[in-house]
Design a protein around this motif. Sequence first.
Motif, PDB file in Angstrom:
ATOM      1  N   HIS A 222       0.834  -1.203   0.000  1.00  9.11           N
ATOM      2  CA  HIS A 222       0.000   0.000   0.000  1.00  9.11           C
ATOM      3  C   HIS A 222       0.871   1.257   0.000  1.00  9.11           C
ATOM      4  O   HIS A 222       0.759   2.123   0.874  1.00  9.11           O
ATOM      5  N   THR A 223       1.752   1.326  -0.976  1.00  7.29           N
ATOM      6  CA  THR A 223       2.664   2.454  -1.108  1.00  7.29           C
ATOM      7  C   THR A 223       2.576   3.023  -2.516  1.00  7.29           C
ATOM      8  O   THR A 223       2.070   2.380  -3.436  1.00  7.29           O
ATOM      9  N   GLU A 224       3.097   4.225  -2.658  1.00 10.31           N
ATOM     10  CA  GLU A 224       3.040   4.900  -3.956  1.00 10.31           C
ATOM     11  C   GLU A 224       4.223   5.852  -4.082  1.00 10.31           C
ATOM     12  O   GLU A 224       4.528   6.598  -3.150  1.00 10.31           O
ATOM     13  N   ASN A 225       4.867   5.805  -5.237  1.00 14.14           N
ATOM     14  CA  ASN A 225       5.990   6.686  -5.525  1.00 14.14           C
ATOM     15  C   ASN A 225       7.124   6.531  -4.511  1.00 14.14           C
ATOM     16  O   ASN A 225       7.503   7.457  -3.810  1.00 14.14           O
ATOM     17  N   ILE A 226       7.660   5.323  -4.485  1.00 22.15           N
ATOM     18  CA  ILE A 226       8.834   5.028  -3.666  1.00 22.15           C
ATOM     19  C   ILE A 226      10.036   5.104  -4.600  1.00 22.15           C
ATOM     20  O   ILE A 226      10.138   4.337  -5.560  1.00 22.15           O
ATOM     21  N   VAL A 227      10.923   6.031  -4.334  1.00 23.41           N
ATOM     22  CA  VAL A 227      11.992   6.363  -5.282  1.00 23.41           C
ATOM     23  C   VAL A 227      13.338   5.904  -4.727  1.00 23.41           C
ATOM     24  O   VAL A 227      13.703   6.251  -3.606  1.00 23.41           O
ATOM     25  N   PHE A 228      14.077   5.127  -5.548  1.00 25.59           N
ATOM     26  CA  PHE A 228      15.399   4.642  -5.162  1.00 25.59           C
ATOM     27  C   PHE A 228      16.442   5.235  -6.093  1.00 25.59           C
ATOM     28  O   PHE A 228      16.337   5.113  -7.307  1.00 25.59           O
ATOM     29  N   ASN A 229      17.452   5.843  -5.511  1.00 24.34           N
ATOM     30  CA  ASN A 229      18.517   6.458  -6.288  1.00 24.34           C
ATOM     31  C   ASN A 229      19.849   6.061  -5.657  1.00 24.34           C
ATOM     32  O   ASN A 229      20.164   6.511  -4.556  1.00 24.34           O
ATOM     33  N   ASP A 230      20.597   5.175  -6.326  1.00 19.45           N
ATOM     34  CA  ASP A 230      21.844   4.652  -5.773  1.00 19.45           C
ATOM     35  C   ASP A 230      21.601   3.919  -4.463  1.00 19.45           C
ATOM     36  O   ASP A 230      22.052   4.328  -3.388  1.00 19.45           O
ATOM     37  N   VAL A 231      20.871   2.820  -4.566  1.00 27.58           N
ATOM     38  CA  VAL A 231      20.543   1.978  -3.414  1.00 27.58           C
ATOM     39  C   VAL A 231      21.120   0.593  -3.632  1.00 27.58           C
ATOM     40  O   VAL A 231      20.900  -0.025  -4.680  1.00 27.58           O
ATOM     41  N   ILE A 232      21.871   0.099  -2.660  1.00 25.75           N
ATOM     42  CA  ILE A 232      22.463  -1.236  -2.731  1.00 25.75           C
ATOM     43  C   ILE A 232      22.089  -1.989  -1.464  1.00 25.75           C
ATOM     44  O   ILE A 232      22.392  -1.550  -0.354  1.00 25.75           O
ATOM     45  N   ILE A 233      21.438  -3.120  -1.645  1.00 22.68           N
ATOM     46  CA  ILE A 233      21.096  -3.983  -0.519  1.00 22.68           C
ATOM     47  C   ILE A 233      21.720  -5.344  -0.802  1.00 22.68           C
ATOM     48  O   ILE A 233      21.403  -5.995  -1.793  1.00 22.68           O
ATOM     49  N   GLY A 234      22.632  -5.781   0.056  1.00 25.18           N
ATOM     50  CA  GLY A 234      23.405  -6.979  -0.213  1.00 25.18           C
ATOM     51  C   GLY A 234      24.733  -6.612  -0.838  1.00 25.18           C
ATOM     52  O   GLY A 234      25.149  -5.458  -0.852  1.00 25.18           O
ATOM     53  N   GLU A 235      25.396  -7.590  -1.373  1.00 22.97           N
ATOM     54  CA  GLU A 235      26.692  -7.366  -1.992  1.00 22.97           C
ATOM     55  C   GLU A 235      26.515  -6.604  -3.302  1.00 22.97           C
ATOM     56  O   GLU A 235      25.654  -6.932  -4.123  1.00 22.97           O
ATOM     57  N   GLU A 236      27.302  -5.588  -3.491  1.00 21.19           N
ATOM     58  CA  GLU A 236      27.193  -4.784  -4.709  1.00 21.19           C
ATOM     59  C   GLU A 236      27.585  -5.613  -5.935  1.00 21.19           C
ATOM     60  O   GLU A 236      28.593  -6.322  -5.944  1.00 21.19           O
ATOM     61  N   ILE A 237      26.774  -5.529  -6.970  1.00 22.64           N
ATOM     62  CA  ILE A 237      27.066  -6.178  -8.242  1.00 22.64           C
ATOM     63  C   ILE A 237      27.876  -5.209  -9.097  1.00 22.64           C
ATOM     64  O   ILE A 237      27.442  -4.087  -9.367  1.00 22.64           O
ATOM     65  N   LYS A 238      29.027  -5.663  -9.534  1.00 25.97           N
ATOM     66  CA  LYS A 238      29.905  -4.776 -10.302  1.00 25.97           C
ATOM     67  C   LYS A 238      29.954  -5.227 -11.759  1.00 25.97           C
ATOM     68  O   LYS A 238      28.924  -5.384 -12.400  1.00 25.97           O
ATOM     69  N   VAL A 239      31.137  -5.471 -12.308  1.00 28.02           N
ATOM     70  CA  VAL A 239      31.259  -5.815 -13.729  1.00 28.02           C
ATOM     71  C   VAL A 239      30.630  -7.180 -13.986  1.00 28.02           C
ATOM     72  O   VAL A 239      30.941  -8.149 -13.265  1.00 28.02           O
ATOM     73  N   PRO A 240      29.762  -7.307 -14.992  1.00 31.87           N
ATOM     74  CA  PRO A 240      29.175  -8.617 -15.303  1.00 31.87           C
ATOM     75  C   PRO A 240      30.267  -9.624 -15.679  1.00 31.87           C
ATOM     76  O   PRO A 240      31.298  -9.256 -16.244  1.00 31.87           O
ATOM     77  N   SER A 241      30.030 -10.859 -15.353  1.00 31.51           N
ATOM     78  CA  SER A 241      30.995 -11.898 -15.706  1.00 31.51           C
ATOM     79  C   SER A 241      31.040 -12.094 -17.211  1.00 31.51           C
ATOM     80  O   SER A 241      30.055 -11.893 -17.914  1.00 31.51           O
ATOM     81  N   ALA A 242      32.187 -12.470 -17.699  1.00 31.54           N
ATOM     82  CA  ALA A 242      32.347 -12.683 -19.137  1.00 31.54           C
ATOM     83  C   ALA A 242      31.719 -14.001 -19.573  1.00 31.54           C
ATOM     84  O   ALA A 242      31.547 -14.936 -18.777  1.00 31.54           O
ATOM     85  N   VAL A 243      31.357 -14.082 -20.849  1.00 31.54           N
ATOM     86  CA  VAL A 243      30.813 -15.308 -21.407  1.00 31.54           C
ATOM     87  C   VAL A 243      31.954 -16.336 -21.501  1.00 31.54           C
ATOM     88  O   VAL A 243      33.028 -16.016 -21.987  1.00 31.54           O
ATOM     89  N   LYS A 244      31.714 -17.538 -21.035  1.00 29.92           N
ATOM     90  CA  LYS A 244      32.735 -18.566 -21.086  1.00 29.92           C
ATOM     91  C   LYS A 244      32.633 -19.342 -22.394  1.00 29.92           C
ATOM     92  O   LYS A 244      31.561 -19.549 -22.922  1.00 29.92           O
TER      93      LYS A 244
END
Length: 452
Positions: A430-452
Motif C-alpha cells: 500500500h505504497t506509492e511513488n517510492i523512489v530509489f537512487n543509488d541503493v544497494i542492498i546486499g553485496e554490490e554487483i559490479k562488472v558482469p561476468s564474461a561469457v565462457k
Amino acid sequence: MKILSLLFCCTLFYCCHSDVQKKPTPLKNSIEEIVKQIGNPHLSTTFINLTDYGAVGDSLIDNKPAFDKAMQACQEKGGGRIIVPAGVYLINGPIHMVDNSCIDLQKGAKLVFGTHAEDYLPVVPTSWEGTLLYNYSPLIYAYKVKNVAIIGEGTIDGNGKDGFSQWYDKQKPAQRKTREMNHQDTPVEERIFGSGYFLRPQLIQFYQCQNILVEGVTIANSPFWCVHFLKSENIIARKVKFNAFNKNNDGFDPEYSKNILIEDIDFNNADDNVAIKAGRDHEGRKIGISSANIVIRNCRFKGLHGVAIGSEMSAGVENVYVENCAASGYCKRGIYLKSNPDRGGFIRNIHIDNVRFGEVEDALFITSYYHGEGKGYATDIHNIFVSNFYCKRASNAGLAIQGFPTKKVRDIHFSNTKIDSCKTAISLSHTENIVFNDVIIGEEIKVPSAVK
C-alpha cells in the motif's frame, strides 16, 4: 540474502538519474533556521548553594525540604542557579521548578529519588501515553514556566527499579481507563488518577514551558519516560548521557512541542532513544498541535529504536531532521515511523541524512498499521527523504513500508543507501511513488561476468 517478492499493491520506481523522479531538494537552511529560532538559553547569574538550605549529600537525609526552599529563593530573587555540590542527595518527593531556575549538578553530585508513591502526591496536570490527565507528579516537574535548565556533570537517578517500575504489571486497568476517557472526551479535570491507579510518572517533564536547556547530566533508572517535553517550545538537549533500562525508558519524548535541538547525546535506553509524539486518538486530533521543527544530530544511538515517530501522533509530526548520527551499540530498529488507523494526523517532511547502524532487526520501518489494530482515521505519511544511510546487517528487514489500503504511504525517497545484508531486502505494501537512487542492498554487483 533473501529478497521476498514485492507486494502487488505498491507503485515502485528505481531511479539513478531520472529527471522525472528526481528527489526534491529540501531547503538548505532549514536546520540552521530552526537552531537560530531556538536561540541560546539565558541562565541566571544568581548562584544559590543547595547546602545553604540544609542539604546534605550523605544518601540518608531527605533533601526535599532543601530543594523546596532553594526553589522558593529562586522565585523571590527573580531566578537562580541552584548549585548541587558532589554527594548523594536523597529526595523524598518531586522537585518543582520555577521561572528562571536552573539545577546545576556539579561533578560527583547525584540525585536519588525516594520510592514511596505517596510522596509524589497531590496529583498534578500531566499526561500518560498521549492522554492529558492528573497523576503523580513527575520527579522533576516544570509546569508553565520559562527559562529553565538542568545542567552539569552529575547524575539524576529516578530509583525506578526499586520503586515505580514495579507497577508495570498493574497498570492495565488504568491504562484502559485513560484511553476510554480520551475517546469519550471526558473533561481533563475529571481525569483524576494517582493513588490506586498504578500509572508511573515520568522522571523529568516540562509541561507548557518555554526556553529549556538540559545539558551534560547523566539520566538513569527512570520509572517511566526519561525526559518528556509536553506542549513546550524552544528546547535544547545537549551532551546528555542515558543509562535507563526499565520498562518504557524512552530517552526524549517531545509531544505537542516545537523548535527542538537534540545533539551530541549518548543514548543507552531500554526503549526508544528519541520518540516524537503528538497526542493520542480523539484528543490529539482535537488539540491539533503538531510536533514540528525538530533537529537530532551528532548522537550515538543504543537501545530499542534510534529515532521513532509515534505511535501517539494524532496531531501530526512534521519537519524533523536527523543527521550525522550513528549506533554505538545494538538497536532493534534504526528508524521507526509508526501509526495506526485510530490515530489520524500526519507524518511528513522527515529528513534522514548520514545515519549509520550496525546490527539491527529492521533498518528502516514505516507502518500505518502498528500492532495491526485501529479503524477510521488512517495517517497520512508522505515526503520522507533518506540519504547517506548505512546499515551493516538487518536480521529481518532492510526497508519495510506498510501503508493503509485507503491511504497509501507515498513519496518516499532513498538515495545513497546501503545495507550490507538482511533477510528481506524490501517489503512494500500500500505504497506509492517510492523512489530509489543509488541503493544497494546486499553485496554490490559490479562488472558482469564474461561469457565462457
